[in-house]
Motif scaffolding. Structure first.
Motif, PDB file in Angstrom:
ATOM      1  N   ILE A 120      -1.617  -4.313   7.878  1.00  0.00           N
ATOM      2  CA  ILE A 120      -0.595  -4.338   9.307  1.00  0.00           C
ATOM      3  C   ILE A 120       0.815  -2.952   9.203  1.00  0.00           C
ATOM      4  O   ILE A 120       1.308  -3.199   8.371  1.00  0.00           O
ATOM      5  N   SER A 121       0.096  -1.505   8.861  1.00  0.00           N
ATOM      6  CA  SER A 121       2.033  -0.803   8.536  1.00  0.00           C
ATOM      7  C   SER A 121       2.354  -0.572   9.257  1.00  0.00           C
ATOM      8  O   SER A 121       2.851  -1.562  10.554  1.00  0.00           O
ATOM      9  N   THR A 122       3.338  -0.173   8.850  1.00  0.00           N
ATOM     10  CA  THR A 122       5.252  -0.215   9.036  1.00  0.00           C
ATOM     11  C   THR A 122       5.063   0.368  10.211  1.00  0.00           C
ATOM     12  O   THR A 122       6.270   0.307  11.827  1.00  0.00           O
TER      13      THR A 122
ATOM     14  N   TYR B 281       0.611  -8.023   5.666  1.00  0.00           N
ATOM     15  CA  TYR B 281      -0.693  -8.597   6.150  1.00  0.00           C
ATOM     16  C   TYR B 281      -0.906  -9.465   7.602  1.00  0.00           C
ATOM     17  O   TYR B 281      -1.858  -9.771   8.056  1.00  0.00           O
ATOM     18  N   ALA B 282       0.508  -9.876   8.042  1.00  0.00           N
ATOM     19  CA  ALA B 282      -0.208 -11.270   8.959  1.00  0.00           C
ATOM     20  C   ALA B 282       2.072 -10.689   9.175  1.00  0.00           C
ATOM     21  O   ALA B 282       2.167 -10.650   8.675  1.00  0.00           O
ATOM     22  N   VAL B 283       1.727 -10.859  10.707  1.00  0.00           N
ATOM     23  CA  VAL B 283       3.626 -10.838  11.603  1.00  0.00           C
ATOM     24  C   VAL B 283       3.695 -11.959  11.731  1.00  0.00           C
ATOM     25  O   VAL B 283       2.956 -12.780  12.288  1.00  0.00           O
TER      26      VAL B 283
ATOM     27  N   LYS C 253      -6.796  -0.842  18.601  1.00  0.00           N
ATOM     28  CA  LYS C 253      -5.559  -1.368  17.870  1.00  0.00           C
ATOM     29  C   LYS C 253      -4.641  -1.388  18.947  1.00  0.00           C
ATOM     30  O   LYS C 253      -3.538  -2.603  18.583  1.00  0.00           O
ATOM     31  N   ALA C 254      -4.037  -1.082  19.452  1.00  0.00           N
ATOM     32  CA  ALA C 254      -3.552  -0.996  20.543  1.00  0.00           C
ATOM     33  C   ALA C 254      -2.852  -1.656  21.401  1.00  0.00           C
ATOM     34  O   ALA C 254      -1.709  -2.562  21.370  1.00  0.00           O
ATOM     35  N   ALA C 255      -4.027  -2.210  21.576  1.00  0.00           N
ATOM     36  CA  ALA C 255      -4.557  -3.566  22.763  1.00  0.00           C
ATOM     37  C   ALA C 255      -3.875  -4.210  21.552  1.00  0.00           C
ATOM     38  O   ALA C 255      -3.613  -5.209  22.100  1.00  0.00           O
ATOM     39  N   VAL C 256      -4.152  -4.612  20.333  1.00  0.00           N
ATOM     40  CA  VAL C 256      -3.774  -5.821  19.309  1.00  0.00           C
ATOM     41  C   VAL C 256      -2.019  -5.379  19.755  1.00  0.00           C
ATOM     42  O   VAL C 256      -1.883  -6.310  18.683  1.00  0.00           O
ATOM     43  N   LEU C 257      -1.797  -5.036  18.298  1.00  0.00           N
ATOM     44  CA  LEU C 257      -0.372  -5.002  18.374  1.00  0.00           C
ATOM     45  C   LEU C 257       0.850  -5.249  19.638  1.00  0.00           C
ATOM     46  O   LEU C 257       1.471  -5.948  19.464  1.00  0.00           O
ATOM     47  N   GLU C 258      -0.126  -5.064  20.658  1.00  0.00           N
ATOM     48  CA  GLU C 258       0.706  -5.328  22.363  1.00  0.00           C
ATOM     49  C   GLU C 258       0.558  -6.853  21.867  1.00  0.00           C
ATOM     50  O   GLU C 258       1.104  -7.842  22.192  1.00  0.00           O
ATOM     51  N   VAL C 259      -0.497  -7.300  22.138  1.00  0.00           N
ATOM     52  CA  VAL C 259      -0.710  -8.777  21.932  1.00  0.00           C
ATOM     53  C   VAL C 259       0.543  -9.230  20.669  1.00  0.00           C
ATOM     54  O   VAL C 259       1.087 -10.476  21.480  1.00  0.00           O
TER      55      VAL C 259
END
Length: 426
Positions: A105-107, A135-137, A326-332
């Motif tokens: 997961i990039s910066t 790799y995980a948040v 990816k945008a949806a996943v990052l929003e989650v």
């Protein structure tokens, strides 16, 4: 002509419907959360879906905790059949990276939704990394804490005016307190003394309080200078059982029952049992007033085992994620961190600093009392052999638990555990 107009209108409606369907992203979600954790996570998912109606919908599935979950993640990602996002213990990141199951997961991706190293405690953020790559948040910090029965501690003269325990810091003081509690409780202390989970978490905490090194930078388990500290940690744990303060060969569920029934005055366990206590108390089924604090400082300084539930994206082979997905996943991932105050109801400490430092969290009990754990946390060693349901946990069940129950010496337990893990590593 009318028929043509009708067909044209239907075609337009169909096209609009298809466009609307394409505008909504369906995010496939996997987690391993059951019990109080599961109930509270399901409520958060429902809230997310309501707030993002027509834009993003989470489609959740709950799988079996532990080895089955991580095995399924690896096999599914290898054939491109993993979810879009999943909960993931940060202690298992090394295994996920080694097996190729996790996507980086990039910066830049995280910055786009307001997440960065600055929004998390340093050790917590780094626990989601491998070789400096994320790799995980993190989503929370969960650790072991000390639950206590206020009635029994007050009777034993171990409860301060603030309603919190006194006189528990220091290995000798803790033993003296257990002796006092023997007069008011048949079982002064309950904890899991059979198996792997709690014994590992307590052992790693006591090792960390002595600045012991479980895994050296050169790959050596229990470097020579650490062995006496590891032995001391096991001896301390064994003394609780040998002295008759904690029952031998106690399974996890029984250790919880000893406390909730009112038989035990103290209980060492994870923050995830807070919902158990909260819910029983709300139903009037607990029978006593309870509280929870960070585990005592037995040795040189505070340090407590910790792990984190985090969010990770599987490296689905042959199935590249679209920019929209990816945008949806990052929003989650971002939304759940921003709304993690509700997750604190499950006993956890929010990983997201703005939430953890908010006035709402600072007044949430008992979390606020033990939230210092975010600063004193010692996360699992970074190794594919370590973490939840790992060979390290197996070794604890095979050596440390038997030593706690007097079936081998502490020295034998550490020597054999070192040899076992080193053999697997080499």
């Amino acid at each position: 002509m009318q028929k043509f107009i009708k067909i044209a209108l239907l075609s337009t409606v169909a096209a609009l419907s298809i466009g609307a369907a394409q505008a909504q992203e369906n995010v496939v979600w996997w987690d391993f959360l059951s019990g109080g954790d599961g109930v509270r996570m399901k409520a958060l998912i429902e809230q997310f879906n309501t707030e993002h109606e027509g834009e993003i919908t989470i489609q959740p599935t709950t799988l079996e905790w532990g080895t089955p979950f991580y095995t399924k993640v690896q096999t599914s990602a290898a054939i491109g059949e993993g979810p879009d996002v999943m909960t993931y213990h940060l202690s298992r990141v090394p295994l996920g990276v080694e097996s190729g199951a996790l996507a980086e997961i990039s910066t830049e991706d995280l910055a786009g939704v307001g997440l960065s190293a600055d929004t998390f405690a340093a050790a917590n953020w780094e626990a989601g990394q491998s070789d400096g790559k994320q790799y995980a948040v993190p989503f929370d910090i969960h650790s072991i804490i000390l639950y206590y029965n206020k009635d029994k501690l007050a009777e034993a003269g171990l409860l301060g005016e603030d309603g919190k325990p006194t006189g528990l810091d220091g290995a000798e003081n803790f033993m003296a307190a257990l002796e006092k509690l023997k007069a008011v409780s048949d079982t002064p202390l309950s904890l899991q003394t059979s198996g792997d989970g709690t014994p590992w978490r307590v052992f790693y905490s006591l090792l960390g309080q002595q600045d012991g090194v479980f895994l050296g930078e050169d790959g050596t388990f229990f470097p020579d200078e650490t062995i006496p500290k590891a032995v001391k940690a096991v001896e301390t744990m064994a003394s609780w059982v040998e002295g008759g303060y904690a029952p031998a060969l106690t399974e996890y569920e029984n250790s919880v029952a000893l406390f909730t029934s009112g038989e035990s005055a103290l209980h060492m366990n994870g923050v995830w049992e807070v919902p158990t206590m909260t819910d029983l108390a709300a139903k009037g089924e607990l029978g006593f007033e309870w509280g929870a604090i960070a585990i005592p400082t037995f040795f040189d300084h505070p340090a407590t085992w910790a792990d984190s539930h985090g969010f990770a994206i599987p490296n689905n082979v042959g199935k590249e994620m679209t920019p929209e997905k990816k945008a949806a996943v990052l929003e989650v991932i971002s939304w759940f961190n921003e709304n993690s105050l509700a997750w604190a109801d499950a006993g956890h400490i929010p990983a997201y600093s703005p939430t953890r430092e908010s006035e709402e969290f600072k007044t949430k009990e008992p979390n606020a009392t033990y939230s210092i754990l975010a600063d004193t946390a010692v996360f699992d060693p970074k190794s594919p052999l370590a973490g939840v349901a790992s060979p390290v946990y197996d070794a604890v069940a095979n050596y440390i638990s038997p030593a706690m129950n007097g079936e081998m010496t502490a020295q034998e337990a550490i020597d054999e555990m070192k040899a076992d893990l080193q053999d697997q590593a080499d």
